[in-house]
Design a protein around this motif. Structure first.
Motif, PDB file in Angstrom:
ATOM      1  N   ASN A  63      47.387 111.397  52.933  1.00  0.00           N
ATOM      2  CA  ASN A  63      47.345 111.463  51.468  1.00  0.00           C
ATOM      3  C   ASN A  63      46.404 110.420  50.884  1.00  0.00           C
ATOM      4  OD1 ASN A  63      49.059 113.569  51.280  1.00  0.00           O
ATOM      5  ND2 ASN A  63      50.892 112.341  50.779  1.00  0.00           N
ATOM      6  N   SER A  64      46.542 109.195  51.382  1.00  0.00           N
ATOM      7  CA  SER A  64      45.702 108.111  50.866  1.00  0.00           C
ATOM      8  C   SER A  64      44.223 108.415  51.059  1.00  0.00           C
ATOM      9  CB  SER A  64      46.041 106.791  51.557  1.00  0.00           C
ATOM     10  OG  SER A  64      47.063 106.144  50.859  1.00  0.00           O
ATOM     11  N   LEU A  65      43.895 108.903  52.254  1.00  0.00           N
ATOM     12  CA  LEU A  65      42.487 109.186  52.528  1.00  0.00           C
ATOM     13  C   LEU A  65      41.966 110.318  51.652  1.00  0.00           C
ATOM     14  CD1 LEU A  65      42.138 108.768  56.392  1.00  0.00           C
ATOM     15  CD2 LEU A  65      41.346 107.270  54.549  1.00  0.00           C
ATOM     16  N   VAL A  66      42.778 111.371  51.524  1.00  0.00           N
ATOM     17  CA  VAL A  66      42.341 112.507  50.706  1.00  0.00           C
ATOM     18  C   VAL A  66      42.084 112.052  49.275  1.00  0.00           C
ATOM     19  CG1 VAL A  66      43.112 114.656  49.634  1.00  0.00           C
ATOM     20  CG2 VAL A  66      43.406 114.303  52.094  1.00  0.00           C
ATOM     21  N   ILE A  67      43.065 111.313  48.737  1.00  0.00           N
ATOM     22  CA  ILE A  67      42.901 110.841  47.354  1.00  0.00           C
ATOM     23  C   ILE A  67      41.756 109.844  47.261  1.00  0.00           C
ATOM     24  CG2 ILE A  67      43.988 109.451  45.551  1.00  0.00           C
ATOM     25  CD1 ILE A  67      46.625 110.808  46.397  1.00  0.00           C
ATOM     26  N   GLY A  68      41.697 108.952  48.258  1.00  0.00           N
ATOM     27  CA  GLY A  68      40.626 107.948  48.253  1.00  0.00           C
ATOM     28  C   GLY A  68      39.261 108.604  48.209  1.00  0.00           C
ATOM     29  N   VAL A  69      39.040 109.572  49.095  1.00  0.00           N
ATOM     30  CA  VAL A  69      37.713 110.192  49.166  1.00  0.00           C
ATOM     31  C   VAL A  69      37.416 110.998  47.899  1.00  0.00           C
ATOM     32  CG1 VAL A  69      36.320 111.928  50.354  1.00  0.00           C
ATOM     33  CG2 VAL A  69      37.611 110.237  51.671  1.00  0.00           C
ATOM     34  N   THR A  70      38.365 111.841  47.498  1.00  0.00           N
ATOM     35  CA  THR A  70      38.075 112.688  46.328  1.00  0.00           C
ATOM     36  C   THR A  70      37.913 111.844  45.067  1.00  0.00           C
ATOM     37  OG1 THR A  70      40.440 113.044  46.091  1.00  0.00           O
ATOM     38  CG2 THR A  70      39.188 114.787  47.178  1.00  0.00           C
ATOM     39  N   SER A  71      38.815 110.894  44.851  1.00  0.00           N
ATOM     40  CA  SER A  71      38.706 110.116  43.615  1.00  0.00           C
ATOM     41  C   SER A  71      37.447 109.255  43.641  1.00  0.00           C
ATOM     42  CB  SER A  71      39.948 109.249  43.395  1.00  0.00           C
ATOM     43  OG  SER A  71      39.938 108.162  44.280  1.00  0.00           O
ATOM     44  N   THR A  72      37.031 108.809  44.827  1.00  0.00           N
ATOM     45  CA  THR A  72      35.790 108.047  44.909  1.00  0.00           C
ATOM     46  C   THR A  72      34.605 108.904  44.506  1.00  0.00           C
ATOM     47  OG1 THR A  72      36.650 106.648  46.653  1.00  0.00           O
ATOM     48  CG2 THR A  72      34.262 106.762  46.438  1.00  0.00           C
ATOM     49  N   LEU A  73      34.556 110.115  45.052  1.00  0.00           N
ATOM     50  CA  LEU A  73      33.431 110.993  44.725  1.00  0.00           C
ATOM     51  C   LEU A  73      33.363 111.253  43.230  1.00  0.00           C
ATOM     52  CD1 LEU A  73      33.525 113.609  47.633  1.00  0.00           C
ATOM     53  CD2 LEU A  73      31.892 111.759  47.225  1.00  0.00           C
ATOM     54  N   VAL A  74      34.512 111.639  42.669  1.00  0.00           N
ATOM     55  CA  VAL A  74      34.510 112.003  41.252  1.00  0.00           C
ATOM     56  C   VAL A  74      34.243 110.781  40.380  1.00  0.00           C
ATOM     57  CG1 VAL A  74      35.894 112.901  39.361  1.00  0.00           C
ATOM     58  CG2 VAL A  74      35.979 113.986  41.601  1.00  0.00           C
ATOM     59  N   SER A  75      34.918 109.664  40.678  1.00  0.00           N
ATOM     60  CA  SER A  75      34.732 108.497  39.806  1.00  0.00           C
ATOM     61  C   SER A  75      33.333 107.922  39.953  1.00  0.00           C
ATOM     62  CB  SER A  75      35.788 107.431  40.094  1.00  0.00           C
ATOM     63  OG  SER A  75      35.671 106.983  41.415  1.00  0.00           O
ATOM     64  N   THR A  76      32.729 108.044  41.123  1.00  0.00           N
ATOM     65  CA  THR A  76      31.354 107.565  41.274  1.00  0.00           C
ATOM     66  C   THR A  76      30.417 108.398  40.408  1.00  0.00           C
ATOM     67  OG1 THR A  76      31.823 106.883  43.518  1.00  0.00           O
ATOM     68  CG2 THR A  76      29.512 107.067  42.909  1.00  0.00           C
ATOM     69  N   ALA A  77      30.616 109.701  40.422  1.00  0.00           N
ATOM     70  CA  ALA A  77      29.772 110.568  39.597  1.00  0.00           C
ATOM     71  C   ALA A  77      29.939 110.229  38.121  1.00  0.00           C
ATOM     72  CB  ALA A  77      30.112 112.030  39.853  1.00  0.00           C
TER      73      ALA A  77
END
Ligand SMILES: Nc1ncnc2c1ncn2[C@@H]1O[C@H](COP(=O)(O)OP(=O)(O)OP(=O)(O)O)[C@@H](O)[C@H]1O
Ligand SMILES: [Mg+2]
Lengths: 258, 386
Positions: A63-77
Motif C-alpha cells: 500500500n505504501s509503495l503504491v500510494i508513494g509512487v502514484t502520489s509522487t507522480l501526480v504531486s510532481t506534475a
C-alpha cells in the motif's frame, strides 16, 4: 606552545552519540535473539524472518509503495506546473495569493490537515481508503515539490528562454531543450522528497485510512502496542533506514548538480 | 540602395514610461548601424522590438519590405547577441553554436561544417568541447556572436556586447567585430552607451534621448554638425553660446549678440555661419568644440576671412602630453579650449595660469543647433567633465 581546544571535538562526539545511540541500539536489537531487548541474547536473523513472513506487513508495504509512487507522480506534475506559474507570473497579485496558498501545507500542523481532510472526505462521501490517502498525500507533497522546483527556477536565467526563441525554437522545443534539462535536478529532488514524505507520513494517513488500507507507518503503530512485535519493528526500521539513506543520498546528489 | 530594416512611427510604453516614442528610421542592407544614448533612453527596448520580445503599441517594423511587427521571435530572421551572452550552460560551445541549425533541422554534416567554420571565424576551434563555465568572458562573447551569426540572419542585433569586458579586451573585440562585419556582410544593429565604440565602428549612428532619436547621421556628421544640444554634449565636449542675431551682413554669415559677453569692451558680436538662415532678432544656440579654438599670448597672425577674436584670461591648465586643456574666462563665461601640440612645445612662448591671452576661431567652425533654447542644465551649461 599552542594547544587547540578539545571542546569542539568533544561537543561533536557528544552530539553524534546523542543522535546515533538510539538508532544504534535499535539496529543492534534487531539482531538480538532476546525478545525483551533488555539483555543480549546472541545474534539472530529470526526477526527478519518473521518480518518477511508477516502477511499484514507486506500488505502495508505494498500500500505504501503504491500510494508513494502514484502520489509522487501526480504531486510532481502539479507542483512543477504550480512552480512554473509562480515563476512566470511572479509579482501579480493572484500569484502572491497562489504562493501563500501553496506555502500553507508546509506550516499548518499535520493534525489539522488530517482532520480537515477527513471532514472534507466525509462531506463529499468519499470512502476512506487507498484513494483517500492518495489524495491526502498529493495535497501536501505538491507544496514541497513546488517549493523545491521554484527555488531552482529562481536561479534560472530567463534570457536563456529568449535566446532559444531568438534562435528559432518554439515554446515546446525551448521547454524540452533548455528549460527541462536545466531544472530537472530540481524536479527530481522534489519528487524524491514527495516520495519520502508520502511513505513516511503517519498523522494525516491515520485520519483518512479506512479498514484494510493501512500503510506502513500505520501498521507499525498498530503493531507496537504488542511488545512481542517490537523486535520485528526493529528489523523493519533498520531496513527502512537503509532505504531512506539511499534515497536521501541520491536526492542530494541530484540537487547538487549545477 | 533600398531600405532594409525600417521603423515607421514605432512607440512602446511601460506604464507611464515612454520607452520608445514615435521612432522612425531605416537601416540599409549590410550597414553597421549603432543606437547610441545614455542609460534608460530606450535602446534595449528598441532592440527587443526588432527581435520580437516586445510588441510596439503603435507603428510598424519592416524587414526587407515585409511587415514583421506581429511575427513571434522564432519566426524572425534576426538574431541577438545578448548583453549577458545567455549561453546555454548545459551545452558545449559547439552545441551552443549548433542550436539554431539543429532547430532548423539542417543536415548533420552541414551543421558540423557550418559550426566549425564559425568557430574558426571567432578563433575558438580549440574550445569547441568546453562548457560555457569553462571559458573566459571574452571567449563567451565570441561564442555568443558565432551562435547568432551561424544562422545567417538578415540583421544581427548586438546589445552592449562589450560592456562586461575590461578595457584592453574591449578594444581588441572592437577590432574583431569590425573584421567580422566586413567578412560576413550582414547588417549589424549595435546598441551602446559608449560614444567611442559607436564612433569607431558605425557607418551611421542614431543618437537616442528619452525614447526619441535626436539625430541619425554618420559619426563625422554627428560630431561636426550636431542637430541638438543633447547630441552636441553627449558626443564629445563642447561650449554652448546663447545669443540673438544682431545683423545679417550677407547670405552666409550673421553677427550674434551674446549676453554673456555683453560687458567686454568693444565687443560687437560673434560672427556665425548662418546655415539656418536666421533673421535679425532670431535666437541662436551655438556650439563650438574646444579644439576649434586657437589660443595665443601674441595677437593671432594668420587671419581667416571670418575670424572671431576675443581677449581671455587663463583660469586653468591641464597638460596631457599630446594636447593641453585650457579653461579661460571671457566676459562672464568659462570656455574650454583644447590645443594639439603640432610644433615643439618648448620652443613656443608658454601660456601660464592667469595670463591674458587671445582666443580666436573661424566662424565656419561653430555650429548652430536646432534647438534654440539653452541646453538642459543637467548636461552642464558649458562642458562635461569640467
Ligand atoms: N519590462 C519593463 N517594464 C517596465 N519598464 C521598462 C521595462 N523595460 C524597460 N523599461 C523602462 O523603459 C526605459 C528604457 O529602457 P531600456 O532598457 O530600453 O533602456 P536602455 O537604453 O537599454 O538603457 P541601458 O543603457 O541602461 O541598458 C527605462 O526607463 C526603463 O525603466
Ligand atoms: Mg539596455
Amino acid at each position: 606552545m599552542t594547544r587547540t581546544s578539545r571542546i569542539p571535538l568533544a561537543t561533536t562526539i557528544a552530539i553524534l552519540l546523542f543522535f546515533y545511540i538510539p538508532i544504534a541500539i535499535l539496529v543492534v536489537n534487531s539482531f538480538n535473539a532476546s525478545s525483551t531487548g533488555g539483555a543480549w541474547g546472541g545474534w539472530t536473523l529470526k526477526w527478519y524472518q518473521k518480518l518477511f513472513a508477516n502477511e499484514e506487513m507486506w500488505h502495508a508495504i505494498r500500500n505504501s509503495l503504491v500510494i508513494g509512487v502514484t502520489s509522487t507522480l501526480v504531486s510532481t506534475a502539479i507542483g512543477t506546473s504550480a512552480a512554473f506559474a509562480l515563476y512566470k507570473y511572479s509579482g501579480t497579485r493572484i500569484q502572491k495569493v497562489h504562493g501563500v496558498v501553496l506555502y500553507m501545507p508546509l506550516v499548518v500542523p499535520e493534525i489539522l490537515m488530517g482532520i480537515s481532510l477527513l471532514m472534507i472526505f466525509m462531506a463529499v462521501r468519499l470512502p476512506l481508503g487507498l484513494f483517500a490517502i492518495f489524495l491526502a498525500h498529493v495535497t501536501f507533497s505538491m507544496s514541497y515539490v513546488a517549493m523545491v522546483v521554484l527555488s531552482r527556477l529562481q536561479d534560472f536565467d530567463a534570457t536563456l528562454i529568449e535566446a532559444a526563441q531568438d534562435l528559432g525554437a518554439d515554446a515546446w522545443l525551448t521547454a524540452r531543450k533548455i528549460l527541462l534539462p536545466l531544472i530537472s535536478p530540481g524536479i527530481v529532488a522534489g519528487a524524491l522528497l514527495a516520495f519520502t514524505l508520502s511513505v513516511d507520513d503517519f498523522v494525516i494517513t491515520f485520519f483518512v485510512s479506512g479498514p484494510g488500507s493501512t500503510t506502513l507507518p500505520v501498521q507499525v503503530y498498530s503493531m507496537i502496542k504488542h511488545s512481542r512485535n517490537l523486535p520485528i519493528i526493529n528489523a523493519l526500521s533498520t531496513l527502512m533506514m537503509v532505504a531512506t539513506f539511499v534515497i536521501v543520498l541520491t536526492s542530494q546528489r541530484q540537487s547538487r548538480r549545477a | 540602395m533600398g531600405e532594409f530594416l525600417e521603423f515607421q512611427g514605432v512607440s512602446k510604453r511601460f506604464g507611464p514610461v515612454k520607452a520608445v516614442n514615435n521612432v522612425s528610421f531605416s537601416v540599409k542592407r549590410g550597414e553597421f548601424f549603432s543606437l547610441l544614448g545614455p542609460s534608460g533612453c530606450g535602446k534595449t527596448t528598441l532592440l527587443r522590438l526588432i527581435a520580437g520580445f516586445e510588441q510596439p503599441d503603435s507603428g510598424r517594423i519592416l524587414l526587407d519590405g515585409q511587415d514583421i511587427t506581429q511575427l513571434p521571435p522564432n519566426h524572425r530572421n534576426v538574431n541577438t547577441v545578448f548583453q549577458n551572452y545567455a549561453l546555454f550552460p548545459h551545452m558545449t560551445v559547439f552545441e551552443n553554436i549548433a542550436f539554431g541549425l539543429r532547430v532548423a533541422r539542417r543536415p548533420k554534416d552541414e551543421i558540423e561544417h557550418e559550426v566549425m567554420s564559425m568557430l574558426k571565424l571567432v578563433q575558438m576551434e580549440d574550445k569547441a568541447w568546453h562548457l560555457p563555465s569553462q571559458i573566459s568572458g571574452g571567449q563567451k562573447q565570441r561564442v555568443a556572436i558565432a551562435r547568432a551569426l551561424v544562422n545567417k540572419p538578415s540583421v544581427l542585433l548586438l546589445d552592449e556586447p562589450l560592456a562586461a569586458l575590461d578595457l584592453k579586451l574591449r578594444q581588441r573585440m572592437l577590432l574583431e567585430l569590425d573584421l567580422i562585419h566586413d567578412q560576413v556582410g550582414i547588417t549589424f544593429l549595435y546598441v551602446t552607451h559608449d560614444q567611442g565604440e559607436a564612433m569607431s565602428l558605425s557607418d551611421r549612428i542614431a543618437v537616442m534621448h528619452s525614447g526619441v532619436t535626436e539625430q541619425i547621421a554618420t559619426p563625422a556628421e554627428v560630431y561636426e554638425a550636431p542637430k541638438t544640444s543633447f547630441v552636441a554634449s553627449f558626443i564629445g565636449d563642447t561650449n554652448f553660446f546663447d545669443g540673438i542675431v544682431s545683423s545679417v551682413p550677407d547670405d552666409d554669415y550673421c553677427l550674434v549678440d551674446i549676453p554673456d559677453f555683453a560687458d567686454i569692451e568693444g565687443f560687437n558680436g560673434v560672427l556665425c555661419y548662418n546655415d539656418k538662415k536666421k533673421a535679425v532678432g532670431g535666437r541662436v544656440n551655438l556650439s563650438v568644440r574646444p579644439e576649434k579654438f586657437g589660443i595665443s599670448i601674441d595677437p593671432p597672425r594668420r587671419q581667416f576671412a571670418h575670424m572671431n577674436v576675443l581677449r581671455a584670461k587663463v583660469e586653468d591648465i591641464i597638460y596631457t602630453g599630446n594636447h593641453t586643456n585650457y579653461w579661460v574666462s571671457v566676459g562672464s563665461r568659462r570656455i574650454a579650449v583644447y590645443q594639439q601640440h603640432a610644433g615643439y612645445l618648448l620652443d613656443e612662448k608658454p601660456i601660464r595660469w592667469g595670463d591674458d591671452v587671445w582666443l580666436y576661431w573661424n566662424a565656419d567652425n561653430g555650429y548652430m543647433l536646432d534647438d534654440e533654447a539653452a541646453p538642459d542644465p543637467g548636461l552642464g551649461d558649458n562642458v562635461k567633465g569640467v
